[in-house]
Design an enzyme around this catalytic site. Structure first.
Site, short mmCIF file in Angstrom:
data_model
loop_
_atom_site.label_atom_id
_atom_site.label_comp_id
_atom_site.label_asym_id
_atom_site.label_seq_id
_atom_site.Cartn_x
_atom_site.Cartn_y
_atom_site.Cartn_z
N GLY A 13 0.40 -14.45 12.39
CA GLY A 13 1.48 -13.57 12.85
C GLY A 13 1.24 -12.11 12.52
N HIS A 43 -1.63 -8.48 7.12
CA HIS A 43 -2.58 -7.42 6.83
C HIS A 43 -2.49 -6.23 7.79
CE1 HIS A 43 -6.17 -5.42 5.73
NE2 HIS A 43 -6.72 -5.65 6.88
N GLY A 49 -4.54 4.98 9.69
CA GLY A 49 -5.04 6.05 10.56
C GLY A 49 -4.46 6.05 11.94
N GLY A 50 -4.58 4.96 12.67
CA GLY A 50 -4.01 4.96 14.00
C GLY A 50 -4.68 4.06 14.99
N HIS A 257 -16.78 0.45 4.17
CA HIS A 257 -16.17 1.79 4.20
C HIS A 257 -16.57 2.54 2.93
CE1 HIS A 257 -13.20 4.94 4.58
NE2 HIS A 257 -12.81 4.47 5.73
N ARG A 273 -13.08 13.52 3.18
CA ARG A 273 -14.37 14.15 3.43
C ARG A 273 -14.30 15.05 4.65
NH1 ARG A 273 -17.53 9.69 4.71
NH2 ARG A 273 -15.59 8.52 4.64
N GLU A 398 -8.71 -9.78 14.88
CA GLU A 398 -9.90 -9.71 14.02
C GLU A 398 -10.53 -11.08 13.82
OE1 GLU A 398 -9.29 -7.24 10.54
OE2 GLU A 398 -11.26 -7.75 9.74
N SER A 414 -9.37 -1.00 16.19
CA SER A 414 -9.03 -2.35 15.80
C SER A 414 -7.56 -2.70 16.02
CB SER A 414 -9.40 -2.59 14.35
OG SER A 414 -8.93 -3.85 13.98
N VAL A 415 -6.66 -1.88 15.51
CA VAL A 415 -5.26 -2.20 15.80
C VAL A 415 -5.01 -2.09 17.30
CG1 VAL A 415 -4.23 -1.74 13.56
CG2 VAL A 415 -4.47 0.14 15.18
#
Ligand SMILES: Cc1cc2nc3c(=O)[nH]c(=O)nc-3n(C[C@H](O)[C@H](O)[C@H](O)COP(=O)(O)OP(=O)(O)OC[C@H]3O[C@@H](n4cnc5c(N)ncnc54)[C@H](O)[C@@H]3O)c2cc1C
Ligand code: SF4
Ligand code: FES
Lengths: 661, 243
Positions: A13, A43, A49-50, A257, A273, A398, A414-415
């Site tokens: 879900g 998760h 980030g977006g 990462h 960075r 994923e 990814s999202v």
């Protein structure tokens, strides 16, 4: 035996599973969603980030479109992706984000007038046009030609997940949490649901459906150092593997990462960075310029991660009770900048490490170390989301590998993939459930439930000296040490051997409490063997792939080998008693690609062993394009001629943009 | 970070399994060595792996984002994953499950069930009959309004406000600060076409907006610093004006 019948069963879900469930429910199918935890705690909530979508609204994203998003995605994948799927994705992403807006996701919006941004560590003034005021805005992310990443401040995953979960509640999707799928029910190459354990009562139940969709997320927790939530253990992929029929694909493709904080593994955004923060070693020396004089800290994610580990290996890491790390120093940006632009990073450092990163000198430095971040591999499916071998089993998000990320996924993709896949695959999945019936006898269902019941009893009866937690922690350490950012044949082979031993050791444990409910040790005892199977797919896949592609980096095979490795890895587990997966390979067809393999755009040139078909196909693509452009055809017609793709619903319709002429 | 030996800390946990016939609530004490940066997530994981494999608790993100790990630490409801051991000078932490929710076992409570009920009760989703064509430009939303909506949308449904709430103790059917915040959130979202009257139907009674005694504990403890009291007062003024 308790059997729960429904038309469409969704296991997982998070964003992907919930969006797919809305699709099936809307088509009139009774839908059940199962989840380990309340779905809003999945998760997906952690993404900050977006979400990438080529809306092209803001000044810095003006002129963006599907073609640019497609090219970025294919390059990002290091040509490991399925280009048809990438096309399906980029075409649907703008629709997905607009749908989410209408479901109440409070996307940050364009504000007319001037505002300041830091670009290349320099202050720059940007002026937004009046006619774009109030449209969805976007920010910059690595590997994209335009500012394409849409966001809700720094809580994008959270707002998206709540939006989709609430929409699912609105449509009366039957959501059941604290329910864990532990085995897939299947017969004659068709899937009919799952055996499920209630995590509160310990009871086993069968969930039987016309179709089953796995959306259980990634498998980051097979590594010790990871940014992933503690429930990202890959159980969904493992139960698909354990059918012996369904395949997993590209499991060796694991992304790391550079800057999670030590020891918690919570991510400190790339923006640190981006804005000019630097990395320092045990002597306080800024080391990145020694390795990458040109791009320094701003080299790509995988490059920076590799350099950090290399430097630690050279003896320059900072020792700590949690192993070696390096420092991230953002204090040089000044307190004002941090308190305005990196508020979240500051809060994480304060809460979890008691450090204020705005303090000057070593006092404000944050300990960081590259860690596992994302699973590109997963359950192998066709572009419709259906398993290539087990019909009626679908997968998205994923957990799946319909393969739009190839060997490296771009931030923000990814999202975006989760909701897009939920829309596309959710609809194909619904069509499957509408066209097929449940034809499995109750006795077969009983057999699957009994098998799990016996298995749990067997575990409780084990009487050995091993400790399941120790086995798990050894697996995690091993994966970090030998199947991590740097990979070499020798250590990879050792990892495979030791993982096999660990898998055998899981039968020589003793579970202290004999309770079937409320027994966390029992849960470990049946999960860890599944995790070890996933780990074996990753390690063996990495051992046998003798090239470097995207995040898969072999020190003994530094080149991307298109001549031999334009292939995806397929893993199966044909017999229950096997102690390692069986690997096969499937070719990627260069002659069908819209964008044939080429240089990825960073790192040294000449690091590719070319496939002769790449040039042949490129010539073909160029001549088609030239001819059609001369005939005055538009970009959509040309794209169609180069590579056809399908989409359900009206998702292939052109996306309107404010900048359309 | 140094590699020196840490101090010894004591974690006292109230253990109880309501599903077992023999289990009675009792405290268990665990002693362990503190490591730098140690949070309750790290400590409890260590305890489970080394001292008591039977101890139940809930973590998911371990980063203060998902709202899973609410528990009562030395009398205060808080997110355990964000709780740094170093902030407890005497090194003793007493942990209890959050009140107001159904106990699953030890430190694990069923917040999810409660929150789903709350979401359905306040119809925590956009209601509108406006048909959206997702191939066309999205509706324009003023950036400040979008931001205001976001500020209230940040609630992670951890239940800490509910566990802190005096009204909850007296009115088990109270919709709780989290539910009232949800209403406030949809009330300002331009996508939602509900009127004040519609919201009155949902929360215009003592189990809703008129039940709050303004004790403020919800806002004091909310890990996301949501302006709960402000929003509750605003809704109350708005809804009371209707009758
Ligand atoms: C720190 C962090 C930041 C990130 N930021 C970004 C970002 O800014 N942009 C971006 O694009 N991506 C980002 N990502 C990646 C992205 O968040 C994930 O890839 C994505 O959310 C995965 O969604 P999902 O729906 O596939 O799975 P998940 O959200 O992981 O959901 C999995 C679901 O499956 C359930 N489940 C698991 N196993 C079982 C089982 N056996 N039985 C029943 N249910 C089960 C779980 O309970 C859960 O509900 C980030 C990832 C991390 C770790
Ligand atoms: S309002 Fe605050 S305390 Fe209450 S559930 Fe939401 S985040 Fe938690
Ligand atoms: S575990 Fe997610 S908030 Fe604590």
């Amino acid at each position: 035996m308790k059997i729960n019948y429904c038309d469409a069963l969704v296991i997982g879900g998070g964003l992907a599973g919930l969006r797919a469930a809305v699709a099936t429910q809307k088509k009139g199918l009774s839908t059940i969603v199962l989840s380990l935890v309340p779905v809003k705690r999945s998760h997906s909530a952690a993404a900050q980030g977006g979400m990438q979508a080529s809306l092209g609204n803001a000044k810095m994203s003006d002129g963006d479109n599907e073609d640019l998003h497609f090219a970025d995605t294919v390059k990002g994948s290091d040509w490991g992706c399925d280009q048809e799927v990438a096309r399906m994705f980029v075409t649907t992403a703008p629709k997905a984000i607009r749908e989410l807006a209408s479901w109440g996701v409070p996307w940050s919006r364009v504000k007319a007038g001037t505002h300041e941004a830091v670009i290349n560590a320099k202050k720059t003034t940007i002026t937004e046009d009046e006619d774009r005021h109030g449209l969805i805005t976007s920010r910059d992310f690595g590997g994209t030609k335009k500012w394409r990443t849409c966001y809700t401040a720094d809580a994008t995953g959270h707002t998206m997940l709540f939006g989709v979960a609430n929409e699912a509640l609105k449509h009366d999707v039957d959501i059941r949490d604290r329910k864990e799928a532990i085995s897939i029910i299947h017969e004659n190459g068709r899937c009919f649901g799952a055996v499920v354990r209630d995590l509160i009562t310990g009871e086993l139940e069968a969930y039987v459906a016309k179709g089953t969709c796995i959306a259980t997320g990634g498998y980051g927790r097979i590594f010790k150092q990871t940014t992933n939530a503690v429930i990202c253990e890959g159980i969904g992929a493992a139960i698909a593997l354990e059918t012996g029929v369904a395949t997993l694909s590209n499991m060796e493709a694991v992304q790391f990462h550079p800057t999670p904080i030590v020891p918690s593994g919570i991510l400190l955004t790339e923006g640190c960075r981006g804005d000019g923060g630097v990395l320092r070693d045990v002597d306080g020396h800024r080391f990145m310029p020694d390795y990458e004089p040109e791009k320094k800290e701003l080299a790509s994610r995988d490059v920076v991660s590799r350099r950090m580990i290399e430097h630690i290996r050279n003896g320059k890491g900072v020792p700590s009770p949690y192993g070696f790390h390096v420092w991230l120093d953002i204090s040089i940006l000044g307190r004002e900048h941090i308190e305005r632009n990196l508020r979240d990073v500051q809060e994480i450092c304060q809460i979890f490490n008691g450090i204020d990163p705005a303090d000057e000198g070593p006092k404000g430095w944050a300990p960081v170390l590259p860690m596992q971040h994302y699973s590109m591999g997963g359950i192998r499916t066709k572009p419709t989301g259906e398993s290539t071998r087990l019909s009626g089993l679908f997968a998205c998000g994923e957990a799946a590998c319909w393969d739009m990320h190839g060997f490296n996924r771009l931030g923000g993709n990814s999202v975006s993939e989760t909701v897009v896949a939920g829309m596309i695959i959710g609809n194909y999945f619904a069509d499957y459930c509408l066209a097929n019936d449940v034809t499995i006898p109750t006795s077969t269902i009983q057999r699957f439930v009994d098998e799990q019941d016996q298995y749990l009893n067997e575990i409780l009866a084990y009487n050995g000296k091993e400790d399941i937690f120790k086995i798990k922690n050894r697996m995690k350490a091993l994966m970090d040490e030998k199947v991590g950012i740097f990979r070499t044949g020798g250590p990879l082979a050792e990892a495979v051997e030791e993982l096999k031993e660990l898998l055998q050791k899981t039968k020589h444990i003793t579970v202290k409490s004999k309770e079937r409910a409320g027994n966390p040790e029992l849960e470990e005892a049946y999960r860890v063997p599944k995790m070890l199977k996933i780990a074996l797919c990753v390690a063996k896949g990495a051992r046998d792939r003798t090239e470097s592609r995207g995040a898969h980096y072999r020190e003994d095979f530094l080149k991307r080998d298109d001549a031999n490795w334009m292939k995806r890895t397929l893993c199966t587990w044909p017999n229950k008693d096997d102690i390692e997966p069986t690997l096969e390979y499937a070719d990627l067809d260069i002659m069908k690609m819209e964008m044939p393999p080429a240089f990825r755009g960073y790192g040294a040139k000449g690091m590719i062993i070319e496939n002769e078909l790449s040039a042949t196909r490129q010539n073909e693509v160029d001549s088609i394009r030239e001819k059609m452009e001369a005939e005055g055809k538009d970009r959509f017609e040309i794209q169609e001629a180069l590579m056809h793709f399908d989409l359900p619903m009206n998702y292939k319709e052109k996306n309107e943009r404010a900048g359309d002429k | 970070m140094s590699t020196q030996k840490g101090r010894e800390i004591t974690i006292r946990v109230l253990k109880f399994n309501p599903r077992s016939k023999v289990s009675k609530p009792h405290y268990v004490e665990y002693k362990l060595e503190e490591t730098p940066g140690m949070t309750l997530f790290i400590a409890l994981t260590y305890i489970r792996e080394n001292l008591d494999a039977d101890l139940s608790f809930d973590f998911v993100c371990r980063a203060g984002i998902c709202g899973s790990c609410g528990m009562v630490v030395n009398g205060k409801p808080t997110l355990a994953c964000r709780t740094l051991i170093a902030n407890y000078p005497d090194g003793v932490l007493t942990l209890l499950p959050m009140p107001a929710f159904e106990l699953i076992k030890d430190l694990s409570v069923n917040t999810g069930k409660w929150m789903d009920g709350m979401s359905k009760r306040v119809e925590s989703w956009i209601i509108s009959d406006h048909q959206v064509d997702i191939s066309k430009l999205e509706d324009r939303i003023d950036p400040d309004v979008a931001n205001d909506t976001f500020e209230l949308d940040r609630c992670i449904e951890c239940g800490i406000c509910v566990a802190s709430c005096g009204t909850m103790l007296m009115r088990p059917n109270f919709v709780g600060p989290v539910g009232l915040n949800r209403v406030a959130r949809f009330e300002i979202d331009p996508h939602d076409k509900r009127t004040a009257d519609d919201f009155y139907e949902l929360i215009g009674d003592d189990d809703g907006i008129f039940g709050c005694m303004s004790l403020m504990a919800c806002e004091d403890h909310c890990p996301k610093h949501l302006p709960l009291q402000n929003k509750i007062a605003y809704l109350r003024r708005k809804l009371v004006a209707l009758r």
